[in-house]
Motif scaffolding. Structure first.
Motif, PDB file in Angstrom:
ATOM      1  N   PRO B  49      51.349  62.512  66.366  1.00  0.00           N
ATOM      2  CA  PRO B  49      51.958  62.364  67.921  1.00  0.00           C
ATOM      3  C   PRO B  49      53.059  61.505  67.826  1.00  0.00           C
ATOM      4  O   PRO B  49      52.713  60.044  67.710  1.00  0.00           O
ATOM      5  CB  PRO B  49      50.816  62.117  68.710  1.00  0.00           C
ATOM      6  CG  PRO B  49      49.846  61.253  67.810  1.00  0.00           C
ATOM      7  CD  PRO B  49      50.248  61.661  66.339  1.00  0.00           C
ATOM      8  N   SER B  50      54.381  61.681  67.360  1.00  0.00           N
ATOM      9  CA  SER B  50      55.252  60.533  67.277  1.00  0.00           C
ATOM     10  C   SER B  50      55.496  59.908  68.580  1.00  0.00           C
ATOM     11  O   SER B  50      55.946  58.658  68.839  1.00  0.00           O
ATOM     12  CB  SER B  50      56.418  61.219  66.762  1.00  0.00           C
ATOM     13  OG  SER B  50      57.447  60.047  66.466  1.00  0.00           O
ATOM     14  N   ASP B  51      55.968  60.764  69.607  1.00  0.00           N
ATOM     15  CA  ASP B  51      56.432  60.324  70.928  1.00  0.00           C
ATOM     16  C   ASP B  51      56.132  61.041  72.026  1.00  0.00           C
ATOM     17  O   ASP B  51      55.921  62.223  71.997  1.00  0.00           O
ATOM     18  CB  ASP B  51      57.735  60.184  70.551  1.00  0.00           C
ATOM     19  CG  ASP B  51      58.393  59.135  71.871  1.00  0.00           C
ATOM     20  OD1 ASP B  51      57.728  58.520  72.342  1.00  0.00           O
ATOM     21  OD2 ASP B  51      59.619  59.343  72.060  1.00  0.00           O
ATOM     22  N   LEU B  52      55.973  60.269  73.243  1.00  0.00           N
ATOM     23  CA  LEU B  52      55.957  61.178  74.281  1.00  0.00           C
ATOM     24  C   LEU B  52      56.675  60.600  75.339  1.00  0.00           C
ATOM     25  O   LEU B  52      56.364  59.259  75.624  1.00  0.00           O
ATOM     26  CB  LEU B  52      54.315  61.429  74.975  1.00  0.00           C
ATOM     27  CG  LEU B  52      54.076  62.184  76.121  1.00  0.00           C
ATOM     28  CD1 LEU B  52      52.746  62.581  76.032  1.00  0.00           C
ATOM     29  CD2 LEU B  52      54.273  61.415  77.576  1.00  0.00           C
ATOM     30  N   THR B  53      57.555  61.183  75.995  1.00  0.00           N
ATOM     31  CA  THR B  53      58.212  60.404  77.279  1.00  0.00           C
ATOM     32  C   THR B  53      58.921  61.279  78.240  1.00  0.00           C
ATOM     33  O   THR B  53      58.306  62.519  78.381  1.00  0.00           O
ATOM     34  CB  THR B  53      59.503  59.769  76.297  1.00  0.00           C
ATOM     35  OG1 THR B  53      60.175  58.863  77.416  1.00  0.00           O
ATOM     36  CG2 THR B  53      60.402  60.727  75.785  1.00  0.00           C
ATOM     37  N   PRO B  98      44.965  60.240  70.442  1.00  0.00           N
ATOM     38  CA  PRO B  98      44.592  59.265  71.047  1.00  0.00           C
ATOM     39  C   PRO B  98      45.768  58.173  71.156  1.00  0.00           C
ATOM     40  O   PRO B  98      45.972  57.348  72.252  1.00  0.00           O
ATOM     41  CB  PRO B  98      43.527  58.515  70.556  1.00  0.00           C
ATOM     42  CG  PRO B  98      43.446  59.057  68.918  1.00  0.00           C
ATOM     43  CD  PRO B  98      43.999  60.559  69.196  1.00  0.00           C
ATOM     44  N   GLY B  99      46.665  58.537  70.223  1.00  0.00           N
ATOM     45  CA  GLY B  99      48.054  57.691  70.408  1.00  0.00           C
ATOM     46  C   GLY B  99      48.759  57.834  71.316  1.00  0.00           C
ATOM     47  O   GLY B  99      49.764  56.810  71.640  1.00  0.00           O
ATOM     48  N   ASP B 101      48.112  57.625  74.363  1.00  0.00           N
ATOM     49  CA  ASP B 101      47.683  56.752  75.504  1.00  0.00           C
ATOM     50  C   ASP B 101      48.865  55.851  76.372  1.00  0.00           C
ATOM     51  O   ASP B 101      49.270  55.967  77.257  1.00  0.00           O
ATOM     52  CB  ASP B 101      46.529  55.818  75.125  1.00  0.00           C
ATOM     53  CG  ASP B 101      45.722  55.226  76.235  1.00  0.00           C
ATOM     54  OD1 ASP B 101      46.542  54.844  77.245  1.00  0.00           O
ATOM     55  OD2 ASP B 101      44.551  54.756  75.856  1.00  0.00           O
ATOM     56  N   TRP B 102      49.156  55.284  75.544  1.00  0.00           N
ATOM     57  CA  TRP B 102      50.323  54.300  75.917  1.00  0.00           C
ATOM     58  C   TRP B 102      51.584  54.804  76.373  1.00  0.00           C
ATOM     59  O   TRP B 102      52.274  54.245  77.152  1.00  0.00           O
ATOM     60  CB  TRP B 102      50.465  52.871  75.113  1.00  0.00           C
ATOM     61  CG  TRP B 102      49.549  51.907  75.232  1.00  0.00           C
ATOM     62  CD1 TRP B 102      48.219  52.050  75.715  1.00  0.00           C
ATOM     63  CD2 TRP B 102      49.580  50.456  74.537  1.00  0.00           C
ATOM     64  NE1 TRP B 102      47.513  51.005  75.421  1.00  0.00           N
ATOM     65  CE2 TRP B 102      48.260  49.893  74.781  1.00  0.00           C
ATOM     66  CE3 TRP B 102      50.451  49.783  74.189  1.00  0.00           C
ATOM     67  CZ2 TRP B 102      47.937  48.701  74.499  1.00  0.00           C
ATOM     68  CZ3 TRP B 102      50.306  48.503  73.730  1.00  0.00           C
ATOM     69  CH2 TRP B 102      48.970  47.937  74.054  1.00  0.00           C
ATOM     70  N   HIS B 103      51.967  55.785  75.703  1.00  0.00           N
ATOM     71  CA  HIS B 103      53.152  56.792  75.869  1.00  0.00           C
ATOM     72  C   HIS B 103      53.021  57.332  77.174  1.00  0.00           C
ATOM     73  O   HIS B 103      54.009  57.219  78.109  1.00  0.00           O
ATOM     74  CB  HIS B 103      53.414  57.659  74.861  1.00  0.00           C
ATOM     75  CG  HIS B 103      53.751  57.066  73.494  1.00  0.00           C
ATOM     76  ND1 HIS B 103      54.949  56.283  73.392  1.00  0.00           N
ATOM     77  CD2 HIS B 103      53.083  57.271  72.273  1.00  0.00           C
ATOM     78  CE1 HIS B 103      54.875  55.939  72.064  1.00  0.00           C
ATOM     79  NE2 HIS B 103      54.140  56.602  71.406  1.00  0.00           N
ATOM     80  N   GLU B 106      53.213  54.473  79.757  1.00  0.00           N
ATOM     81  CA  GLU B 106      54.751  54.134  80.069  1.00  0.00           C
ATOM     82  C   GLU B 106      55.467  55.176  80.786  1.00  0.00           C
ATOM     83  O   GLU B 106      56.248  54.784  81.867  1.00  0.00           O
ATOM     84  CB  GLU B 106      55.403  53.957  78.645  1.00  0.00           C
ATOM     85  CG  GLU B 106      56.759  53.207  78.717  1.00  0.00           C
ATOM     86  CD  GLU B 106      57.443  53.450  77.304  1.00  0.00           C
ATOM     87  OE1 GLU B 106      57.025  53.152  76.441  1.00  0.00           O
ATOM     88  OE2 GLU B 106      58.694  53.438  77.446  1.00  0.00           O
ATOM     89  N   ILE B 124      52.216  49.524  82.671  1.00  0.00           N
ATOM     90  CA  ILE B 124      52.167  48.973  81.374  1.00  0.00           C
ATOM     91  C   ILE B 124      53.442  47.913  81.106  1.00  0.00           C
ATOM     92  O   ILE B 124      53.064  47.090  80.724  1.00  0.00           O
ATOM     93  CB  ILE B 124      51.863  50.080  80.086  1.00  0.00           C
ATOM     94  CG1 ILE B 124      51.679  49.413  78.831  1.00  0.00           C
ATOM     95  CG2 ILE B 124      53.245  51.003  80.024  1.00  0.00           C
ATOM     96  CD1 ILE B 124      51.210  50.131  77.835  1.00  0.00           C
ATOM     97  N   LEU B 125      54.497  48.292  81.454  1.00  0.00           N
ATOM     98  CA  LEU B 125      55.493  47.337  81.123  1.00  0.00           C
ATOM     99  C   LEU B 125      56.039  46.689  82.170  1.00  0.00           C
ATOM    100  O   LEU B 125      56.204  45.376  82.372  1.00  0.00           O
ATOM    101  CB  LEU B 125      56.685  48.237  80.598  1.00  0.00           C
ATOM    102  CG  LEU B 125      56.556  48.893  79.203  1.00  0.00           C
ATOM    103  CD1 LEU B 125      57.741  49.778  79.004  1.00  0.00           C
ATOM    104  CD2 LEU B 125      56.386  47.928  78.332  1.00  0.00           C
TER     105      LEU B 125
END
Lengths: 369, 155
Positions: B49-53, B98-99, B101-103, B106, B124-125
């Motif tokens: 999972p590179s990125d979620l936005t 699981p990676g 999560d923070w994406h 955000e 988060i930010l």
């Protein structure tokens, strides 16, 4: 006096703490000295880079990318510039591609050196910090003479670079690489690698299994330290890396020491790449033909994957046909790696938490953007 | 079989396009999103999972997921799901990767998208007591009072 006491206590680490490399707060739950829970609290350096980028033109955003990960500005600029070049189909002159590789690899060396210094400081050793900064200083002087900046360069341009080398730069770089390889690196290894205290504090500590690392999206030295043979420079190629003879460094152990070794050995590989690039560099232009106003096609989008010093830098660009990006998202490796601190640190002592936190190489400017 | 064909065979309702830059873009309906992600991970092997936005498309919000395989020059998959702007809601995929999560946190922070089933969906930010809305929405207004500009010599 109360005889009963809660077993677990919550300790607040940071926002200002020497081992957090910036402004990071960790809320740590401890049982005695053992970590039960460690929740990072981030956002102290948040500048909303992505919103700012939407209000600027593409070339103007390059200066912001410097400020995300300020210890690896060259590679960040490259990642961003790659995205626009892809969207517009701009060709980069051969000489510029070589210089890009050279400055990016020098930046990687500088970044790994800073990491080595601050990480050893986290462990309580002050000497390597001074040594590493001595060598880093030379690289920053070299960058200053080509770009004018020491930390934030604004050196990359869409389609090439701002300027060529000044005369005599190549010889200075070669001289520095010789010094780094023959004198500085052996000195580091003498100071640190075989040190008994370092070994006890890092070997077997904070083990990250390869499948966990992949599921969390870890990248760079953290992933390679877990034995995964993966490097975007080789596997999702960009630039001229395929022209040079170098290796992807991996270590099987997955502990703090493995991540240390990967970074130190990557410095050696970077030296090798820079030497070959300096040797094979052709004469020619350093900036290609680029239109005055850059308007990528409407509704085009691209996700760049770039191997920065800390791992995979992802840049997601969406264009709406205007000179400003419609959306510019920055995926930073340190943001992802910080999630791994808790799973790695549970069950270890609080002093090990500091070592684990140091070993993933965070830069808070990049985490918070 | 090409990736696009495999996906249309399994999910006929998904809109699959190949971008000219070598990416496979898949638009799925919100109700299929979780099922599709599970298929992509377990059936097609997109383990990284590179990125979620998110993206604000002004008429709707879009969650964008960039997925890759751990193979050299492997396929580039972008999963998109469009959600209602008034009530943005989508299932969380943290149990698959699981990676993210923070994406996801955000994306909630910046766009106000609710990820159902996320274990710890907090800002988060931005600070947890932030009342100013979600900054990456296109209609975001900065409601903080303007700071008087200090110029040397002004007393």
């Amino acid at each position: 006096m109360a005889l009963t006491q809660e077993r677990e206590i919550t300790v607040n680490m940071g926002p200002q703490h020497p081992s957090t490399h910036g402004v990071l707060r960790m809320i740590v739950k401890l049982d005695g000295e053992t970590v039960v829970e460690a929740k990072p609290d981030i956002g102290y350096l948040h500048r909303c880079f992505e919103k700012l980028a939407e209000q600027k033109t593409y070339p103007q955003v390059i200066t912001f990318t410097d400020r995300t990960d300020y210890l690896s500005a060259m590679t960040n600029e490259w990642a961003f510039v790659l995205g626009i070049e892809k969207l517009l189909g701009i060709e980069v002159p051969e000489r510029a591609e070589y210089i890009r590789v050279i400055v990016a690899e020098l930046q990687r060396i500088a970044s790994h050196l800073i990491w080595f210094g601050t990480f050893s400081l986290d462990l309580g050793a002050a000497t390597p910090f001074i040594y590493a900064f001595r060598e880093r200083e030379v690289i920053y002087d070299l960058f200053e003479s080509i770009s004018g900046g020491r930390l934030l360069y604004n050196y990359f341009r869409i389609g090439g670079l701002r300027n060529d080398f000044p005369p005599g730069w190549k010889e200075k770089v070669l001289e520095f690489l010789e010094y780094l390889e023959k004198k500085a690196l052996p000195e580091y290894h003498k100071l640190f690698t075989g040190n008994r205290i370092v070994e006890v504090r890092t070997q077997g500590v904070g083990v990250l299994k390869p499948e966990v690392a992949i599921a969390y999206g870890a990248s760079g030295p953290v992933l390679r330290g877990s034995g995964v043979d993966w490097d975007l420079r080789r596997d999702v190629p960009y630039g001229y890396y395929h022209k040079f003879d170098w290796q992807v460094i991996t270590e099987k152990a997955g502990d703090v020491f493995a991540r240390y070794l990967v970074r130190m050995r990557e410095v050696e590989q970077s030296i090798k790449i820079v030497r070959q690039a300096l040797q094979g560099m052709p004469d020619g232009e350093f900036l290609g033909k680029v239109p005055k106003v850059l308007k990528p096609p409407k509704d085009s989008e691209f996700y760049v994957r770039h191997e920065g010093s800390r791992g995979e830098v992802g840049v997601y660009l969406i264009s709406d046909g205007t000179p400003n990006p419609y959306r510019c998202h920055w995926r930073s490796p340190a943001f992802v790696h910080l999630q791994l601190v808790e799973p790695m640190a549970i069950g270890w002592k609080i002093a090990d938490l500091v070592a684990i936190l140091g070993s993933i190489d965070i830069v808070l400017g990049e985490v918070d953007r | 079989m090409a990736l696009a064909e495999q996906i249309t065979a399994e999910f006929p309702s998904a809109q699959v396009t190949e971008s000219s830059y070598g990416e496979t873009l898949v638009k799925v309906a919100p109700e299929d999103y979780k099922k599709f992600c599970r298929y992509v991970k377990e059936g097609l092997g997109f383990s990284y999972p590179s990125d979620l936005t998110g993206t604000d498309r002004t008429d709707c919000l879009e969650v964008v997921l960039h997925l890759f395989k751990m193979e050299p020059n492997g396929p580039r998959l972008t999963v998109k799901v469009q959600v209602d702007r008034q009530n943005p809601k989508v299932e969380s995929v943290t149990d698959l990767w699981p990676g993210v999560d923070w994406h996801e946190r955000e994306t909630m922070d910046m766009f106000g998208i609710d990820f159902e089933g996320h274990p710890d969906l907090r800002r988060i930010l931005l600070p947890e007591n932030w009342q100013g809305g979600h900054p990456l929405l296109k209609d975001f207004e900065d409601k903080r009072p303007e700071r008087p500009r200090l110029v040397r010599g002004d007393r």
